[in-house]
Design a protein around this motif. Structure first.
Motif, PDB file in Angstrom:
ATOM      1  N   THR A 203      24.426  31.531  24.584  1.00 55.36           N
ATOM      2  CA  THR A 203      25.603  30.972  23.865  1.00 55.36           C
ATOM      3  C   THR A 203      26.756  31.915  24.089  1.00 55.36           C
ATOM      4  OG1 THR A 203      24.293  29.660  22.477  1.00 55.36           O
ATOM      5  CG2 THR A 203      26.559  29.907  21.862  1.00 55.36           C
ATOM      6  N   GLY A 204      26.505  33.178  23.583  1.00 54.47           N
ATOM      7  CA  GLY A 204      27.578  34.092  23.724  1.00 54.47           C
ATOM      8  C   GLY A 204      27.920  34.452  25.214  1.00 54.47           C
ATOM      9  N   GLY A 205      27.121  34.482  26.091  1.00 57.09           N
ATOM     10  CA  GLY A 205      27.326  34.695  27.565  1.00 57.09           C
ATOM     11  C   GLY A 205      28.299  33.504  28.112  1.00 57.09           C
ATOM     12  N   LEU A 206      28.180  32.291  27.386  1.00 58.42           N
ATOM     13  CA  LEU A 206      29.036  31.073  27.994  1.00 58.42           C
ATOM     14  C   LEU A 206      30.307  31.209  27.354  1.00 58.42           C
ATOM     15  CD1 LEU A 206      29.149  28.387  29.276  1.00 58.42           C
ATOM     16  CD2 LEU A 206      28.806  27.467  27.251  1.00 58.42           C
ATOM     17  N   ILE A 207      30.493  31.652  26.028  1.00 58.42           N
ATOM     18  CA  ILE A 207      31.778  31.773  25.441  1.00 58.42           C
ATOM     19  C   ILE A 207      32.697  33.048  25.970  1.00 58.42           C
ATOM     20  CG2 ILE A 207      32.901  32.466  23.099  1.00 58.42           C
ATOM     21  CD1 ILE A 207      30.706  30.651  21.924  1.00 58.42           C
TER      22      ILE A 207
ATOM     23  N   THR B  39      32.326  34.389  29.141  1.00 62.34           N
ATOM     24  CA  THR B  39      32.684  34.193  30.480  1.00 62.34           C
ATOM     25  C   THR B  39      34.000  34.552  30.945  1.00 62.34           C
ATOM     26  OG1 THR B  39      30.614  32.870  30.947  1.00 62.34           O
ATOM     27  CG2 THR B  39      32.244  32.978  32.662  1.00 62.34           C
ATOM     28  N   PRO B  40      34.788  33.872  30.166  1.00 65.43           N
ATOM     29  CA  PRO B  40      36.466  34.299  30.974  1.00 65.43           C
ATOM     30  C   PRO B  40      36.853  35.622  30.582  1.00 65.43           C
ATOM     31  CG  PRO B  40      36.384  32.078  29.387  1.00 65.43           C
ATOM     32  CD  PRO B  40      35.013  32.901  29.331  1.00 65.43           C
ATOM     33  N   ALA B  41      36.538  36.211  29.395  1.00 67.36           N
ATOM     34  CA  ALA B  41      36.776  37.827  29.061  1.00 67.36           C
ATOM     35  C   ALA B  41      35.861  38.746  30.283  1.00 67.36           C
ATOM     36  CB  ALA B  41      36.587  37.973  27.803  1.00 67.36           C
ATOM     37  N   ASP B  42      34.914  38.185  30.439  1.00 68.88           N
ATOM     38  CA  ASP B  42      33.901  38.722  31.244  1.00 68.88           C
ATOM     39  C   ASP B  42      34.783  38.829  32.656  1.00 68.88           C
ATOM     40  OD1 ASP B  42      31.987  40.586  31.884  1.00 68.88           O
ATOM     41  OD2 ASP B  42      30.257  39.010  31.877  1.00 68.88           O
ATOM     42  N   LEU B  43      34.854  37.739  33.228  1.00 67.05           N
ATOM     43  CA  LEU B  43      35.618  37.520  34.511  1.00 67.05           C
ATOM     44  C   LEU B  43      36.750  38.566  34.664  1.00 67.05           C
ATOM     45  CD1 LEU B  43      36.036  34.264  36.602  1.00 67.05           C
ATOM     46  CD2 LEU B  43      38.130  35.707  36.157  1.00 67.05           C
ATOM     47  N   VAL B  44      37.670  38.408  33.754  1.00 67.54           N
ATOM     48  CA  VAL B  44      38.835  39.444  33.763  1.00 67.54           C
ATOM     49  C   VAL B  44      38.467  40.781  33.594  1.00 67.54           C
ATOM     50  CG1 VAL B  44      41.156  39.922  32.458  1.00 67.54           C
ATOM     51  CG2 VAL B  44      40.347  37.520  32.744  1.00 67.54           C
ATOM     52  N   ASN B  45      37.598  40.983  32.863  1.00 71.88           N
ATOM     53  CA  ASN B  45      36.921  42.247  32.869  1.00 71.88           C
ATOM     54  C   ASN B  45      36.657  43.052  34.109  1.00 71.88           C
ATOM     55  OD1 ASN B  45      36.081  45.133  31.467  1.00 71.88           O
ATOM     56  ND2 ASN B  45      34.312  44.076  31.389  1.00 71.88           N
ATOM     57  N   VAL B  46      35.709  42.147  34.711  1.00 72.47           N
ATOM     58  CA  VAL B  46      35.306  42.717  36.288  1.00 72.47           C
ATOM     59  C   VAL B  46      36.388  42.855  37.235  1.00 72.47           C
ATOM     60  CG1 VAL B  46      33.972  42.124  38.148  1.00 72.47           C
ATOM     61  CG2 VAL B  46      32.925  41.965  35.757  1.00 72.47           C
ATOM     62  N   ARG B  47      37.466  41.750  37.203  1.00 81.05           N
ATOM     63  CA  ARG B  47      38.686  41.998  38.072  1.00 81.05           C
ATOM     64  C   ARG B  47      39.584  43.162  37.567  1.00 81.05           C
ATOM     65  NH1 ARG B  47      40.880  35.900  39.136  1.00 81.05           N
ATOM     66  NH2 ARG B  47      39.312  34.855  40.250  1.00 81.05           N
TER      67      ARG B  47
ATOM     68  N   GLU C   5      44.621  29.567  39.000  1.00 82.31           N
ATOM     69  CA  GLU C   5      43.407  29.191  39.810  1.00 82.31           C
ATOM     70  C   GLU C   5      42.804  28.200  38.941  1.00 82.31           C
ATOM     71  OE1 GLU C   5      40.884  32.484  41.045  1.00 82.31           O
ATOM     72  OE2 GLU C   5      42.507  34.032  40.043  1.00 82.31           O
ATOM     73  N   GLY C   6      43.137  27.661  37.644  1.00 84.09           N
ATOM     74  CA  GLY C   6      42.645  26.542  36.990  1.00 84.09           C
ATOM     75  C   GLY C   6      41.545  26.945  36.016  1.00 84.09           C
ATOM     76  N   LEU C   7      41.228  25.939  35.041  1.00 81.61           N
ATOM     77  CA  LEU C   7      40.496  26.465  33.917  1.00 81.61           C
ATOM     78  C   LEU C   7      38.903  26.462  34.528  1.00 81.61           C
ATOM     79  CD1 LEU C   7      40.007  26.091  30.977  1.00 81.61           C
ATOM     80  CD2 LEU C   7      39.461  24.014  31.090  1.00 81.61           C
ATOM     81  N   ARG C   8      38.630  25.833  35.652  1.00 76.96           N
ATOM     82  CA  ARG C   8      37.066  25.908  36.231  1.00 76.96           C
ATOM     83  C   ARG C   8      36.847  27.370  36.487  1.00 76.96           C
ATOM     84  NH1 ARG C   8      34.835  21.502  40.043  1.00 76.96           N
ATOM     85  NH2 ARG C   8      33.022  22.763  39.615  1.00 76.96           N
ATOM     86  N   ARG C   9      38.025  27.879  37.308  1.00 72.60           N
ATOM     87  CA  ARG C   9      37.895  29.329  37.508  1.00 72.60           C
ATOM     88  C   ARG C   9      37.394  30.420  36.396  1.00 72.60           C
ATOM     89  NH1 ARG C   9      35.717  31.787  41.746  1.00 72.60           N
ATOM     90  NH2 ARG C   9      36.643  33.644  42.286  1.00 72.60           N
ATOM     91  N   LEU C  10      38.112  30.153  35.309  1.00 72.04           N
ATOM     92  CA  LEU C  10      37.800  31.036  34.173  1.00 72.04           C
ATOM     93  C   LEU C  10      36.195  31.040  33.593  1.00 72.04           C
ATOM     94  CD1 LEU C  10      40.601  29.964  31.450  1.00 72.04           C
ATOM     95  CD2 LEU C  10      40.006  32.353  32.618  1.00 72.04           C
ATOM     96  N   PHE C  11      35.624  29.902  34.165  1.00 76.57           N
ATOM     97  CA  PHE C  11      34.121  29.979  33.970  1.00 76.57           C
ATOM     98  C   PHE C  11      33.326  30.301  35.208  1.00 76.57           C
ATOM     99  CE2 PHE C  11      35.813  28.098  30.269  1.00 76.57           C
ATOM    100  CZ  PHE C  11      35.054  28.543  29.069  1.00 76.57           C
ATOM    101  N   SER C  12      33.739  30.897  36.223  1.00 76.03           N
ATOM    102  CA  SER C  12      33.101  31.261  37.333  1.00 76.03           C
ATOM    103  C   SER C  12      32.019  32.218  37.082  1.00 76.03           C
ATOM    104  CB  SER C  12      34.102  32.062  38.646  1.00 76.03           C
ATOM    105  OG  SER C  12      33.441  32.330  39.414  1.00 76.03           O
ATOM    106  N   GLY C  13      30.762  31.989  37.403  1.00 78.73           N
ATOM    107  CA  GLY C  13      29.791  32.935  37.327  1.00 78.73           C
ATOM    108  C   GLY C  13      29.229  32.649  35.831  1.00 78.73           C
ATOM    109  N   ALA C  14      29.562  31.383  35.040  1.00 78.21           N
ATOM    110  CA  ALA C  14      29.017  31.196  33.735  1.00 78.21           C
ATOM    111  C   ALA C  14      27.785  30.879  33.775  1.00 78.21           C
ATOM    112  CB  ALA C  14      29.803  29.948  33.179  1.00 78.21           C
ATOM    113  N   THR C  15      26.893  30.632  34.818  1.00 75.52           N
ATOM    114  CA  THR C  15      25.640  30.407  34.760  1.00 75.52           C
ATOM    115  C   THR C  15      24.827  31.765  34.645  1.00 75.52           C
ATOM    116  OG1 THR C  15      25.656  28.281  36.032  1.00 75.52           O
ATOM    117  CG2 THR C  15      23.539  29.477  36.021  1.00 75.52           C
TER     118      THR C  15
END
Length: 286
Positions: free
Chosen positions: A111-115, A117-125, A154-164
């Protein structure tokens, strides 16, 4: 009847932020190593390269996104795990069986990983931006700017890229950290040699950090590649195949810096958490 203190639901997020401030440079180097297409630099060489290219402060690129991630991902998983654990065990003197801790840790981490994900994506970038040519850099000003620009461009879906991958990794690392920490602490205290003090917290968290590193490294590599991609991967399966083509050791690329980062991060998180609990936790009658 004895009085004891238990953690408040947000203590895990605060403790994780404190640990992230200390270990962020190691996390940044880990991301740089994982996103290499070929092994060109080892850990020491990458540190020297970053400092020479962009200065010492470049080791803290993306710190705001890292803290944002801790206040979403870590706060959620700690809140779920500790709240549910304390609720289930409140009427019993015996601790939870290990398998229940594992299941609870996996659920909280997923659950935490899913929530987060957007901050994690920005962190990596943000951490990886300095490796790109100047005309390809995203140049996010801070975490909130990065979140807004990804959503807007890039759209809302991109924020959850790599969510799985992020959710699966979150489940594994939470089992390794929280579940194994609880169990290791329980075993250490049951020997009667050590009391519930900072050395016990250090020993149990060190064991937990090693378990977490080993469990989550393959998924961590894939998650980082997916989040940093510019469309070269069609999905998690394609990323898995492409990474596997680089050889089995590609899944453990950056293992040493990952361990050097995750073990101290785990140790600091639980030491901070135990101190918060001891000094500011809620008083309950056991």
């Amino acid at each position: 009847m004895t009085e004891k203190r238990v953690s408040r639901w947000y203590f895990g997020g605060l403790a994780s932020c404190g640990a992230a401030c200390c270990t962020h440079p190691l996390d940044l180097i880990k991301v740089h190593l994982q996103t290499q297409q070929e092994v060109k630099s080892r850990m020491t060489g990458m540190v020297i390269h970053v400092v020479r290219s962009d200065g010492v402060l470049a080791l803290y690129n993306g710190l705001s996104a890292s803290l944002c991630r801790q206040m979403t991902y870590s706060l959620t998983r700690f809140a779920i795990y500790e709240t549910v654990r304390d609720f289930i065990s409140s009427g019993s003197q015996a601790p939870l069986p290990f398998y229940q801790k594992v299941l609870l840790g996996a659920f909280g981490g997923f659950t935490g990983g899913l929530i987060g994900t957007p901050a994690d994506l920005v962190n990596v970038r943000m951490q990886n931006d300095m490796k790109l040519p100047a005309h390809l850099r995203r140049n996010y000003a801070h975490a909130l700017d990065g979140l807004y620009r990804v959503w807007h461009e890039e759209g809302l879906r991109r924020l959850f890229s790599g969510a799985t991958m992020a959710s699966s990794r979150g489940a594994l690392v939470t089992v390794g950290q929280l579940s194994c920490y609880d169990q290791a602490k329980q075993v250490v205290l049951s020997t009667g040699i050590l009391s519930d003090n900072i050395f016990t917290h250090f020993l149990a968290s060190f064991i937990a950090g090693g378990c977490a590193t080993f469990l989550c490294q393959p998924l961590d590599v894939m998650k980082t590649r997916l989040m940093n991609s510019k469309g070269e991967y069609r999905g998690a399966t394609h990323c898995l195949v492409e990474t596997a083509n680089l050889g089995p050791l590609a899944f453990y690329k950056g293992l040493v810096p990952a361990g050097i980062r995750l073990v101290p991060h785990t140790v600091l998180t639980f030491i901070f958490l135990e101190q918060l609990r001891k000094n500011f936790g809620m008083k309950v009658i056991a």
